[in-house]
Design a protein around this motif. Structure first.
Motif, PDB file in Angstrom:
ATOM      1  N   UNK A   1     -10.297 -35.382  63.534  1.00  0.00           N
ATOM      2  CA  UNK A   1     -10.936 -36.281  62.612  1.00  0.00           C
ATOM      3  C   UNK A   1     -11.548 -35.521  61.431  1.00  0.00           C
ATOM      4  N   UNK A   2     -12.066 -34.332  61.726  1.00  0.00           N
ATOM      5  CA  UNK A   2     -12.682 -33.551  60.647  1.00  0.00           C
ATOM      6  C   UNK A   2     -11.674 -33.233  59.552  1.00  0.00           C
ATOM      7  N   UNK A   3     -10.469 -32.895  59.952  1.00  0.00           N
ATOM      8  CA  UNK A   3      -9.434 -32.575  58.977  1.00  0.00           C
ATOM      9  C   UNK A   3      -9.121 -33.759  58.083  1.00  0.00           C
ATOM     10  N   UNK A   4      -9.036 -34.943  58.674  1.00  0.00           N
ATOM     11  CA  UNK A   4      -8.764 -36.158  57.893  1.00  0.00           C
ATOM     12  C   UNK A   4      -9.904 -36.426  56.921  1.00  0.00           C
ATOM     13  N   UNK A   5     -11.118 -36.336  57.405  1.00  0.00           N
ATOM     14  CA  UNK A   5     -12.266 -36.579  56.527  1.00  0.00           C
ATOM     15  C   UNK A   5     -12.301 -35.566  55.383  1.00  0.00           C
ATOM     16  N   UNK A   6     -11.964 -34.311  55.691  1.00  0.00           N
ATOM     17  CA  UNK A   6     -11.953 -33.271  54.654  1.00  0.00           C
ATOM     18  C   UNK A   6     -10.874 -33.558  53.611  1.00  0.00           C
ATOM     19  N   UNK A   7      -9.708 -33.959  54.055  1.00  0.00           N
ATOM     20  CA  UNK A   7      -8.634 -34.287  53.102  1.00  0.00           C
ATOM     21  C   UNK A   7      -9.046 -35.461  52.231  1.00  0.00           C
ATOM     22  N   UNK A   8      -9.568 -36.509  52.831  1.00  0.00           N
ATOM     23  CA  UNK A   8      -9.961 -37.708  52.071  1.00  0.00           C
ATOM     24  C   UNK A   8     -11.092 -37.402  51.080  1.00  0.00           C
ATOM     25  N   UNK A   9     -11.910 -36.396  51.377  1.00  0.00           N
ATOM     26  CA  UNK A   9     -13.044 -36.055  50.501  1.00  0.00           C
ATOM     27  C   UNK A   9     -12.665 -35.113  49.366  1.00  0.00           C
ATOM     28  N   UNK A  10     -11.444 -34.601  49.370  1.00  0.00           N
ATOM     29  CA  UNK A  10     -11.027 -33.676  48.316  1.00  0.00           C
ATOM     30  C   UNK A  10     -11.098 -34.317  46.940  1.00  0.00           C
ATOM     31  N   UNK A  11     -11.384 -33.501  45.948  1.00  0.00           N
ATOM     32  CA  UNK A  11     -11.431 -33.977  44.563  1.00  0.00           C
ATOM     33  C   UNK A  11     -10.039 -33.835  43.952  1.00  0.00           C
ATOM     34  N   UNK A  12      -9.114 -34.627  44.485  1.00  0.00           N
ATOM     35  CA  UNK A  12      -7.731 -34.631  44.021  1.00  0.00           C
ATOM     36  C   UNK A  12      -7.282 -36.079  43.912  1.00  0.00           C
ATOM     37  N   UNK A  13      -6.456 -36.382  42.950  1.00  0.00           N
ATOM     38  CA  UNK A  13      -6.025 -37.774  42.790  1.00  0.00           C
ATOM     39  C   UNK A  13      -5.195 -38.296  43.967  1.00  0.00           C
ATOM     40  N   UNK A  14      -4.547 -37.414  44.716  1.00  0.00           N
ATOM     41  CA  UNK A  14      -3.720 -37.870  45.825  1.00  0.00           C
ATOM     42  C   UNK A  14      -4.430 -37.829  47.178  1.00  0.00           C
ATOM     43  N   UNK A  15      -5.670 -37.442  47.208  1.00  0.00           N
ATOM     44  CA  UNK A  15      -6.395 -37.292  48.474  1.00  0.00           C
ATOM     45  C   UNK A  15      -6.473 -38.590  49.264  1.00  0.00           C
ATOM     46  N   UNK A  16      -6.574 -39.702  48.595  1.00  0.00           N
ATOM     47  CA  UNK A  16      -6.683 -40.984  49.288  1.00  0.00           C
ATOM     48  C   UNK A  16      -5.331 -41.525  49.731  1.00  0.00           C
ATOM     49  N   UNK A  17      -4.251 -41.007  49.164  1.00  0.00           N
ATOM     50  CA  UNK A  17      -2.942 -41.593  49.456  1.00  0.00           C
ATOM     51  C   UNK A  17      -2.044 -40.712  50.330  1.00  0.00           C
ATOM     52  N   UNK A  18      -2.501 -39.541  50.716  1.00  0.00           N
ATOM     53  CA  UNK A  18      -1.709 -38.681  51.593  1.00  0.00           C
ATOM     54  C   UNK A  18      -1.611 -39.365  52.960  1.00  0.00           C
ATOM     55  N   UNK A  19      -0.399 -39.591  53.464  1.00  0.00           N
ATOM     56  CA  UNK A  19      -0.263 -40.248  54.770  1.00  0.00           C
ATOM     57  C   UNK A  19      -0.762 -39.349  55.903  1.00  0.00           C
ATOM     58  N   UNK A  20      -1.597 -39.914  56.756  1.00  0.00           N
ATOM     59  CA  UNK A  20      -2.107 -39.190  57.922  1.00  0.00           C
ATOM     60  C   UNK A  20      -1.967 -40.116  59.130  1.00  0.00           C
ATOM     61  N   UNK A  21      -1.226 -39.648  60.134  1.00  0.00           N
ATOM     62  CA  UNK A  21      -1.002 -40.434  61.345  1.00  0.00           C
ATOM     63  C   UNK A  21      -1.494 -39.634  62.548  1.00  0.00           C
ATOM     64  N   UNK A  22      -2.355 -40.241  63.343  1.00  0.00           N
ATOM     65  CA  UNK A  22      -2.809 -39.606  64.583  1.00  0.00           C
ATOM     66  C   UNK A  22      -1.707 -39.717  65.625  1.00  0.00           C
ATOM     67  N   UNK A  23      -1.411 -38.607  66.296  1.00  0.00           N
ATOM     68  CA  UNK A  23      -0.503 -38.603  67.440  1.00  0.00           C
ATOM     69  C   UNK A  23      -1.266 -37.921  68.557  1.00  0.00           C
ATOM     70  N   UNK A  24      -1.800 -38.712  69.454  1.00  0.00           N
ATOM     71  CA  UNK A  24      -2.728 -38.192  70.447  1.00  0.00           C
ATOM     72  C   UNK A  24      -2.610 -38.934  71.771  1.00  0.00           C
TER      73      UNK A  24
END
Length: 75
Positions: A1-24
């Motif tokens: 979860x930390x990795x996802x939150x870190x990606x979403x918090x990045x100051x990049x225009x694509x940070x919100x649209x990068x596909x992230x799927x949990x496989x667990x």
């Protein structure tokens, strides 16, 4: 979860649209909800059903017909 939150918090225009799927193996409803609240696009429980995984991936990347809503897919 930390990795996802870190990606979403990045100051990049694509940070919100990068596909992230949990496989667990964590497949309880609260685990699925936690993944989605962390910013993941979908959740797939192990063991992986390849047909289900293909439908979910196609939906997340915007290709093909939408799969059954992830939270209602057989876990």
């Amino acid at each position: 979860m930390q990795g996802t939150r870190a990606i979403r918090a990045l100051d990049r225009p694509d940070a919100a649209s990068i596909p992230i799927i949990a496989m667990t193996g964590n497949a309880f409803q609260e685990d699925v909800q936690e993944c989605l609240e962390a910013g993941m696009n979908a959740h797939i429980a192990k063991p992986i059903d390849m047909a289900k995984a293909e439908r979910v991936i196609a939906k997340v990347v915007g290709e093909g017909p939408p799969p059954i809503k992830e939270l209602e897919i057989d876990q």
